[in-house]
Design a protein around this motif. Structure first.
Motif, PDB file in Angstrom:
ATOM      1  N   PHE A  70      78.767 116.122  71.463  1.00  0.00           N
ATOM      2  CA  PHE A  70      79.801 117.149  71.383  1.00  0.00           C
ATOM      3  C   PHE A  70      80.477 117.103  70.016  1.00  0.00           C
ATOM      4  CE2 PHE A  70      79.526 116.628  75.952  1.00  0.00           C
ATOM      5  CZ  PHE A  70      79.664 117.916  76.433  1.00  0.00           C
ATOM      6  N   GLN A  71      80.982 118.241  69.583  1.00  0.00           N
ATOM      7  CA  GLN A  71      81.943 118.302  68.493  1.00  0.00           C
ATOM      8  C   GLN A  71      83.247 118.715  69.142  1.00  0.00           C
ATOM      9  OE1 GLN A  71      80.552 119.678  64.809  1.00  0.00           O
ATOM     10  NE2 GLN A  71      82.544 120.314  64.021  1.00  0.00           N
ATOM     11  N   THR A  72      84.192 117.773  69.172  1.00  0.00           N
ATOM     12  CA  THR A  72      85.419 117.956  69.920  1.00  0.00           C
ATOM     13  C   THR A  72      86.602 118.095  68.975  1.00  0.00           C
ATOM     14  OG1 THR A  72      84.593 116.707  71.819  1.00  0.00           O
ATOM     15  CG2 THR A  72      86.974 116.901  71.608  1.00  0.00           C
ATOM     16  N   TYR A  73      87.375 119.160  69.145  1.00  0.00           N
ATOM     17  CA  TYR A  73      88.564 119.401  68.348  1.00  0.00           C
ATOM     18  C   TYR A  73      89.792 119.034  69.177  1.00  0.00           C
ATOM     19  CZ  TYR A  73      85.617 121.925  65.078  1.00  0.00           C
ATOM     20  OH  TYR A  73      84.635 122.255  64.173  1.00  0.00           O
ATOM     21  N   THR A  74      90.692 118.265  68.564  1.00  0.00           N
ATOM     22  CA  THR A  74      91.919 117.850  69.247  1.00  0.00           C
ATOM     23  C   THR A  74      93.112 118.109  68.335  1.00  0.00           C
ATOM     24  OG1 THR A  74      92.205 115.572  68.453  1.00  0.00           O
ATOM     25  CG2 THR A  74      90.538 115.939  70.169  1.00  0.00           C
ATOM     26  N   GLY A  78      95.496 113.726  69.964  1.00  0.00           N
ATOM     27  CA  GLY A  78      94.259 113.468  70.691  1.00  0.00           C
ATOM     28  C   GLY A  78      94.031 114.364  71.883  1.00  0.00           C
ATOM     29  N   GLY A  79      94.874 115.384  72.076  1.00  0.00           N
ATOM     30  CA  GLY A  79      94.679 116.320  73.180  1.00  0.00           C
ATOM     31  C   GLY A  79      93.549 117.296  72.875  1.00  0.00           C
ATOM     32  N   THR A  80      92.625 117.450  73.808  1.00  0.00           N
ATOM     33  CA  THR A  80      91.435 118.263  73.562  1.00  0.00           C
ATOM     34  C   THR A  80      91.759 119.751  73.519  1.00  0.00           C
ATOM     35  OG1 THR A  80      89.995 116.636  74.606  1.00  0.00           O
ATOM     36  CG2 THR A  80      89.131 118.871  74.409  1.00  0.00           C
ATOM     37  N   LEU A 201      81.366 113.779  67.889  1.00  0.00           N
ATOM     38  CA  LEU A 201      81.973 113.990  66.578  1.00  0.00           C
ATOM     39  C   LEU A 201      83.361 114.548  66.845  1.00  0.00           C
ATOM     40  CD1 LEU A 201      80.272 115.806  63.550  1.00  0.00           C
ATOM     41  CD2 LEU A 201      82.713 115.974  64.034  1.00  0.00           C
ATOM     42  N   ALA A 202      84.390 113.748  66.567  1.00  0.00           N
ATOM     43  CA  ALA A 202      85.760 114.112  66.907  1.00  0.00           C
ATOM     44  C   ALA A 202      86.501 114.596  65.672  1.00  0.00           C
ATOM     45  CB  ALA A 202      86.493 112.926  67.510  1.00  0.00           C
ATOM     46  N   VAL A 203      87.201 115.728  65.809  1.00  0.00           N
ATOM     47  CA  VAL A 203      87.986 116.318  64.724  1.00  0.00           C
ATOM     48  C   VAL A 203      89.411 116.487  65.237  1.00  0.00           C
ATOM     49  CG1 VAL A 203      88.223 118.263  63.142  1.00  0.00           C
ATOM     50  CG2 VAL A 203      85.939 117.569  63.931  1.00  0.00           C
ATOM     51  N   ALA A 204      90.362 115.782  64.609  1.00  0.00           N
ATOM     52  CA  ALA A 204      91.757 115.824  65.046  1.00  0.00           C
ATOM     53  C   ALA A 204      92.631 116.393  63.948  1.00  0.00           C
ATOM     54  CB  ALA A 204      92.238 114.418  65.414  1.00  0.00           C
ATOM     55  N   GLY A 205      93.553 117.295  64.325  1.00  0.00           N
ATOM     56  CA  GLY A 205      94.466 117.869  63.362  1.00  0.00           C
ATOM     57  C   GLY A 205      93.831 118.997  62.569  1.00  0.00           C
TER      58      GLY A 205
END
Length: 415
Positions: A70-74, A78-80, A201-205
């Protein structure tokens, strides 16, 4: 036909393997005296994985990379906000891989030397000039160890020598400068436990203020590549971007000192890096033409772009495959015209879309509406706003799934 490729990065080595598979002789030349596994993590998208797989490298990619789930945007808590499936989970016949750039480069180098011969990749030669005649080109180099001039005759010259391309400078002496959007990037690799499902793959902010990206790049999921992006200025032209510049912990850590998620401790990850690299997020205005006659460009030398779509290395692989096919089918001059028309038409909109950063507006909206976080994203964004964000991500990263799965192979038989 003989092709000289300047630059032994991912694009240059993929070009060598592609040309060899098409029955075209190739020599790769690089200015460094020793090629080493430098850099940090990158992502190879399914459209590029297909091409590398058709070159016989599918097993090697599976060995060294992580198939991204997944490519996850938060938000910065850290909230999805949005989780988009990647690779096979998105319907492609091929995975997306997260991998260490240097490890991938060394794999391509070993395979190029095995297939083409040890002398097919020469190091320590700096490009100086190219002179085109009716039957080919004479490429001039300098041996950095001795200072001696070296000349190589070929039918085609390809500049795959990166964002500071000497071949591009020779072709376009009045080329514009590197353009900085005001975002400074720090990158590192940290030994850490897996997070989320171990393949996200996590993307935050948002890089309109502060943004943090993290993903695993080792098969055991314990080496985490991270990127910290901070908007520090309005940006503008810059003379140089040094990818090996050392970054300082005290410069990056204060921006993320309290970014602790239920599933990831960002400050701990930053502190744990053995080395931090720092550089500006830059690109260049697209060229109206890449080359002329028997000389062309490939990869970052042709179309440097912001790394917001995880697509730079992938586009270099696509360049390499189309280059080999075009030369094999149409010969040196007509082949380069066909190559440039196909690839420049494809990459120019991508450069401009990456510069636009289409998802950042939605991410900034989340931060404005829920500055202290949220329980469920449906409380913050409408379904239409989420759909718009997903479409923006696909525009800078994805290729049409059905089209890629069904289109004919770009492979051509060696002649």
């Amino acid at each position: 036909m003989r092709v000289v490729v300047v630059g032994a990065g991912i694009g240059g080595l993929a070009a060598a393997l592609s040309l060899h598979a098409a029955g075209i002789e190739c020599l790769v030349v690089d200015a460094v005296t020793q090629l080493r596994p430098l850099g940090v993590g990158i992502n190879i998208q399914p459209h590029a994985v297909r091409e590398l797989t058709e070159l016989g490298l599918g097993g090697e990619l599976a060995r060294i990379g992580v198939p991204t789930s997944f490519q996850t945007y938060t938000d910065r808590f850290g909230g999805t906000i949005l989780a988009l499936p990647r690779g096979r989970a998105a319907g492609y016949r091929w995975p997306q891989y997260s991998v260490h750039r240097g490890v991938l480069q060394m794999s391509l180098l070993a395979e190029a030397r095995r297939r083409l011969g040890e002398e097919a990749v020469r190091t320590g030669l700096t490009f100086r000039d190219v002179v085109e005649g009716p039957e080919g080109v004479i490429v001039s180099f300098m041996d950095v160890r001795t200072g001696d001039p070296v000349e190589v005759a070929a039918d085609v010259l390809v500049g795959a020598d990166g964002i500071h391309s000497a071949v591009r400078a020779r072709l376009h002496p009045d080329d514009g400068p590197l353009l900085w959007g005001g975002v400074r990037m720090w990158r590192g690799i940290t030994a850490s436990g897996p997070f989320l499902d171990g393949a996200t793959l996590a993307v935050a902010g948002s890089n309109l203020s502060c943004k943090f990206v993290a993903y695993p790049i080792s098969p055991d999921r314990t080496r985490i590549n991270w990127v910290a992006e901070v908007k520090v200025a309005e940006g503008g032209p810059v003379p140089v971007a040094d990818w090996s510049r050392e970054g300082r912990l005290e410069d990056v850590l204060p921006h993320f000192a309290d970014w602790r998620f239920p599933w990831l401790d960002v400050p701990e990850l930053i502190r744990g890096a053995g080395r931090i690299l720092e550089y500006p997020m830059v690109d260049k205005d697209p060229l109206r033409s890449w080359g002329r006659g028997r000389v062309t460009l490939l990869g970052d030398a042709a179309h440097p772009m912001y790394p917001v779509g995880s697509n730079g290395g992938s586009q270099a692989v696509l360049d390499a495959r189309v280059l080999a096919r075009s030369l094999a089918l149409s010969g040196p001059t007509e082949g380069l015209v066909a190559y440039e028309e196909e690839r420049r038409t494809a990459t120019t909109p991508l450069v401009l879309a990456n510069r636009e950063m289409p998802m950042e507006r939605t991410l900034a909206t989340v931060a404005a509406r829920a500055p202290l976080g949220f329980g469920d994203i449906s409380e913050v964004l409408t379904p239409e706003e989420l759909a718009e964000m997903a479409a923006g991500q696909r525009r800078i990263t994805d290729m049409d799934v059905r089209f890629l799965n069904e289109r004919a192979s770009w492979s051509v038989e060696g002649r």
